[in-house]
Structure formats: structure tokens, C-alpha cells
Write a protein that holds these residues in place. Structure first.
Motif, PDB file in Angstrom:
ATOM      1  N   VAL A  70      -1.733  18.624  -1.032  1.00 35.24           N
ATOM      2  CA  VAL A  70      -2.357  17.618  -0.185  1.00 35.24           C
ATOM      3  C   VAL A  70      -1.676  17.685   1.177  1.00 35.24           C
ATOM      4  CG1 VAL A  70      -2.838  15.170   0.160  1.00 35.24           C
ATOM      5  CG2 VAL A  70      -2.850  16.122  -2.146  1.00 35.24           C
ATOM      6  N   PHE A  71      -2.480  17.829   2.211  1.00 36.04           N
ATOM      7  CA  PHE A  71      -1.969  17.863   3.566  1.00 36.04           C
ATOM      8  C   PHE A  71      -2.133  16.476   4.172  1.00 36.04           C
ATOM      9  CE2 PHE A  71      -3.677  22.089   2.658  1.00 36.04           C
ATOM     10  CZ  PHE A  71      -2.558  22.870   2.862  1.00 36.04           C
ATOM     11  N   PRO A  72      -1.057  15.877   4.680  1.00 31.59           N
ATOM     12  CA  PRO A  72      -1.191  14.556   5.291  1.00 31.59           C
ATOM     13  C   PRO A  72      -2.021  14.619   6.568  1.00 31.59           C
ATOM     14  CG  PRO A  72       1.053  15.384   5.537  1.00 31.59           C
ATOM     15  CD  PRO A  72       0.316  16.370   4.689  1.00 31.59           C
ATOM     16  N   SER A  73      -2.391  13.475   7.082  1.00 34.50           N
ATOM     17  CA  SER A  73      -3.269  13.402   8.251  1.00 34.50           C
ATOM     18  C   SER A  73      -2.638  14.012   9.500  1.00 34.50           C
ATOM     19  CB  SER A  73      -3.679  11.956   8.524  1.00 34.50           C
ATOM     20  OG  SER A  73      -2.537  11.168   8.795  1.00 34.50           O
ATOM     21  N   THR A  74      -1.340  14.171   9.512  1.00 28.65           N
ATOM     22  CA  THR A  74      -0.652  14.745  10.672  1.00 28.65           C
ATOM     23  C   THR A  74      -0.667  16.271  10.671  1.00 28.65           C
ATOM     24  OG1 THR A  74       1.439  14.604   9.473  1.00 28.65           O
ATOM     25  CG2 THR A  74       0.886  12.766  10.936  1.00 28.65           C
ATOM     26  N   THR A  75      -1.183  16.887   9.612  1.00 24.16           N
ATOM     27  CA  THR A  75      -1.211  18.342   9.498  1.00 24.16           C
ATOM     28  C   THR A  75      -2.314  18.919  10.381  1.00 24.16           C
ATOM     29  OG1 THR A  75      -0.477  18.152   7.211  1.00 24.16           O
ATOM     30  CG2 THR A  75      -1.368  20.271   7.881  1.00 24.16           C
ATOM     31  N   SER A  76      -1.987  19.960  11.119  1.00 27.05           N
ATOM     32  CA  SER A  76      -2.978  20.587  11.994  1.00 27.05           C
ATOM     33  C   SER A  76      -3.937  21.451  11.188  1.00 27.05           C
ATOM     34  CB  SER A  76      -2.276  21.460  13.037  1.00 27.05           C
ATOM     35  OG  SER A  76      -1.695  22.597  12.409  1.00 27.05           O
ATOM     36  N   GLU A  77      -5.102  21.712  11.777  1.00 27.08           N
ATOM     37  CA  GLU A  77      -6.073  22.596  11.142  1.00 27.08           C
ATOM     38  C   GLU A  77      -5.483  23.993  10.968  1.00 27.08           C
ATOM     39  OE1 GLU A  77      -6.924  20.548  13.639  1.00 27.08           O
ATOM     40  OE2 GLU A  77      -8.604  19.361  12.901  1.00 27.08           O
ATOM     41  N   GLN A  78      -4.696  24.435  11.947  1.00 25.70           N
ATOM     42  CA  GLN A  78      -4.065  25.758  11.871  1.00 25.70           C
ATOM     43  C   GLN A  78      -3.139  25.854  10.658  1.00 25.70           C
ATOM     44  OE1 GLN A  78      -4.709  28.444  13.663  1.00 25.70           O
ATOM     45  NE2 GLN A  78      -3.192  29.678  12.635  1.00 25.70           N
ATOM     46  N   SER A  79      -2.372  24.809  10.388  1.00 24.55           N
ATOM     47  CA  SER A  79      -1.472  24.815   9.228  1.00 24.55           C
ATOM     48  C   SER A  79      -2.251  24.865   7.919  1.00 24.55           C
ATOM     49  CB  SER A  79      -0.576  23.576   9.241  1.00 24.55           C
ATOM     50  OG  SER A  79       0.281  23.599  10.348  1.00 24.55           O
ATOM     51  N   VAL A  80      -3.350  24.120   7.846  1.00 19.44           N
ATOM     52  CA  VAL A  80      -4.182  24.140   6.646  1.00 19.44           C
ATOM     53  C   VAL A  80      -4.763  25.539   6.456  1.00 19.44           C
ATOM     54  CG1 VAL A  80      -6.267  23.216   5.555  1.00 19.44           C
ATOM     55  CG2 VAL A  80      -4.720  21.684   6.780  1.00 19.44           C
ATOM     56  N   PHE A  81      -5.251  26.131   7.534  1.00 20.71           N
ATOM     57  CA  PHE A  81      -5.794  27.483   7.469  1.00 20.71           C
ATOM     58  C   PHE A  81      -4.747  28.466   6.937  1.00 20.71           C
ATOM     59  CE2 PHE A  81      -6.099  31.683   9.352  1.00 20.71           C
ATOM     60  CZ  PHE A  81      -7.361  32.082   8.957  1.00 20.71           C
ATOM     61  N   GLN A  82      -3.544  28.431   7.501  1.00 23.38           N
ATOM     62  CA  GLN A  82      -2.500  29.377   7.101  1.00 23.38           C
ATOM     63  C   GLN A  82      -2.123  29.238   5.628  1.00 23.38           C
ATOM     64  OE1 GLN A  82      -1.272  31.951   8.719  1.00 23.38           O
ATOM     65  NE2 GLN A  82      -2.592  31.485  10.444  1.00 23.38           N
ATOM     66  N   ARG A  83      -2.109  28.020   5.130  1.00 21.45           N
ATOM     67  CA  ARG A  83      -1.661  27.801   3.750  1.00 21.45           C
ATOM     68  C   ARG A  83      -2.778  27.967   2.720  1.00 21.45           C
ATOM     69  NH1 ARG A  83       1.631  23.095   1.264  1.00 21.45           N
ATOM     70  NH2 ARG A  83       1.878  23.931  -0.809  1.00 21.45           N
ATOM     71  N   ALA A  84      -3.987  27.536   3.061  1.00 22.14           N
ATOM     72  CA  ALA A  84      -5.064  27.520   2.066  1.00 22.14           C
ATOM     73  C   ALA A  84      -6.032  28.694   2.190  1.00 22.14           C
ATOM     74  CB  ALA A  84      -5.839  26.203   2.166  1.00 22.14           C
ATOM     75  N   LEU A  85      -6.418  29.053   3.408  1.00 21.92           N
ATOM     76  CA  LEU A  85      -7.459  30.056   3.570  1.00 21.92           C
ATOM     77  C   LEU A  85      -6.927  31.466   3.827  1.00 21.92           C
ATOM     78  CD1 LEU A  85     -10.452  30.645   3.661  1.00 21.92           C
ATOM     79  CD2 LEU A  85     -10.437  30.036   6.079  1.00 21.92           C
ATOM     80  N   ALA A  86      -5.880  31.596   4.598  1.00 21.14           N
ATOM     81  CA  ALA A  86      -5.367  32.928   4.942  1.00 21.14           C
ATOM     82  C   ALA A  86      -5.074  33.787   3.704  1.00 21.14           C
ATOM     83  CB  ALA A  86      -4.142  32.815   5.838  1.00 21.14           C
ATOM     84  N   PRO A  87      -4.463  33.233   2.637  1.00 23.02           N
ATOM     85  CA  PRO A  87      -4.229  34.073   1.451  1.00 23.02           C
ATOM     86  C   PRO A  87      -5.528  34.608   0.825  1.00 23.02           C
ATOM     87  CG  PRO A  87      -2.850  32.129   1.350  1.00 23.02           C
ATOM     88  CD  PRO A  87      -3.803  31.930   2.495  1.00 23.02           C
ATOM     89  N   LEU A  88      -6.599  33.802   0.860  1.00 23.40           N
ATOM     90  CA  LEU A  88      -7.885  34.266   0.339  1.00 23.40           C
ATOM     91  C   LEU A  88      -8.423  35.412   1.177  1.00 23.40           C
ATOM     92  CD1 LEU A  88      -9.771  30.923  -0.411  1.00 23.40           C
ATOM     93  CD2 LEU A  88      -8.784  32.497  -2.068  1.00 23.40           C
ATOM     94  N   LEU A  89      -8.369  35.263   2.488  1.00 26.44           N
ATOM     95  CA  LEU A  89      -8.851  36.311   3.382  1.00 26.44           C
ATOM     96  C   LEU A  89      -8.036  37.597   3.220  1.00 26.44           C
ATOM     97  CD1 LEU A  89      -9.562  34.297   6.634  1.00 26.44           C
ATOM     98  CD2 LEU A  89     -11.219  35.253   5.043  1.00 26.44           C
ATOM     99  N   ASP A  90      -6.731  37.456   3.145  1.00 21.76           N
ATOM    100  CA  ASP A  90      -5.869  38.631   2.974  1.00 21.76           C
ATOM    101  C   ASP A  90      -6.213  39.380   1.690  1.00 21.76           C
ATOM    102  OD1 ASP A  90      -4.581  37.948   5.311  1.00 21.76           O
ATOM    103  OD2 ASP A  90      -2.844  37.047   4.306  1.00 21.76           O
ATOM    104  N   ARG A  91      -6.428  38.630   0.618  1.00 22.96           N
ATOM    105  CA  ARG A  91      -6.758  39.226  -0.678  1.00 22.96           C
ATOM    106  C   ARG A  91      -8.080  39.995  -0.592  1.00 22.96           C
ATOM    107  NH1 ARG A  91      -9.614  37.182  -5.163  1.00 22.96           N
ATOM    108  NH2 ARG A  91      -8.965  38.184  -7.081  1.00 22.96           N
TER     109      ARG A  91
END
Length: 113
Positions: A70-91
Motif C-alpha cells: 500500500v502506497f500512502p497518499s504522499t507517494t509519487s506516481e513515479q515511485s508507484v511506477f518503479q515499484r509496481a509496474l517497472a518489474p512487469l515491463l522488465d520481465r
């Protein structure tokens, strides 16, 4: 191998949640966030405040939902992308299969990013 749990990074299905920040007009009106993450940020807490018909009693229930992160409301979109989506794209780009991303949530939660 069969019989072993998939690690968090290779699980076939994972749930990530980003709490939407309050909007300016919500802050000005003294609103509160109805959703929080727990200390370990692996569960979501939804607060449901209800006013009795008499208007004299407020009850609050709390519902907990397990998540991978869970990302708190202070988390940037870039941080969410790096943690949640980037691994999927890399794979996918490395040729190890495909991936699906489903975005669901309130307007302003960062789905389009």
C-alpha cells in the motif's frame, strides 16, 4: 517448483494500492482520508463513518484488506511506477512472458500516469 509459494516478485497476481491524496477543496472543508495503510503497509484500512438518523451518534467501522503493498497518499506516481509496474515491463521486455495491469480507483489516484 510445485509446493513452494511464489516469491512476491514472481507471484502471478499481486495487489498494489495507492491512497489518493485529498484534493484542495477537501482539505479546505476539513475532510479526512477515509482510507489508510497499516504500519507495515501490507493492508488497507477503510474507515466508514455513519451518523445515526437522530444526528446525535456517530459510529465508525474499520475494514481491513490485505495487499502486497500500500502506497500512502504522499507517494509519487513515479515511485508507484518503479515499484509496481517497472518489474512487469522488465520481465516482458526480457522475453519471460506477458503481463497485465488493471488500474481501478478514484479519479485523481494516478491511474493514467
Amino acid at each position: 517448483a510445485q509446493g513452494k509459494l511464489a516469491s512476491a516478485s514472481t507471484a502471478p497476481f499481486r495487489i498494489f494500492v495507492r491512497v489518493r491524496p485529498l484534493l484542495r477543496h477537501e482539505l479546505e472543508a476539513g475532510e479526512y482520508e477515509a482510507v489508510d495503510s497499516t504500519y507495515a503497509a501490507r493492508s488497507l484500512v477503510c474507515h466508514d463513518g455513519r451518523l445515526a438518523r437522530s444526528g446525535r451518534r456517530l459510529t465508525m467501522t474499520h475494514k481491513f484488506f490485505a495487499c502486497d503493498s500500500v502506497f500512502p497518499s504522499t507517494t509519487s506516481e513515479q515511485s508507484v511506477f518503479q515499484r509496481a509496474l517497472a518489474p512487469l515491463l522488465d520481465r516482458c521486455l526480457a522475453g519471460y512472458g506477458d503481463a497485465t495491469l488493471i488500474c481501478y480507483g478514484q479519479t485523481g489516484a494516478g491511474k493514467t500516469y
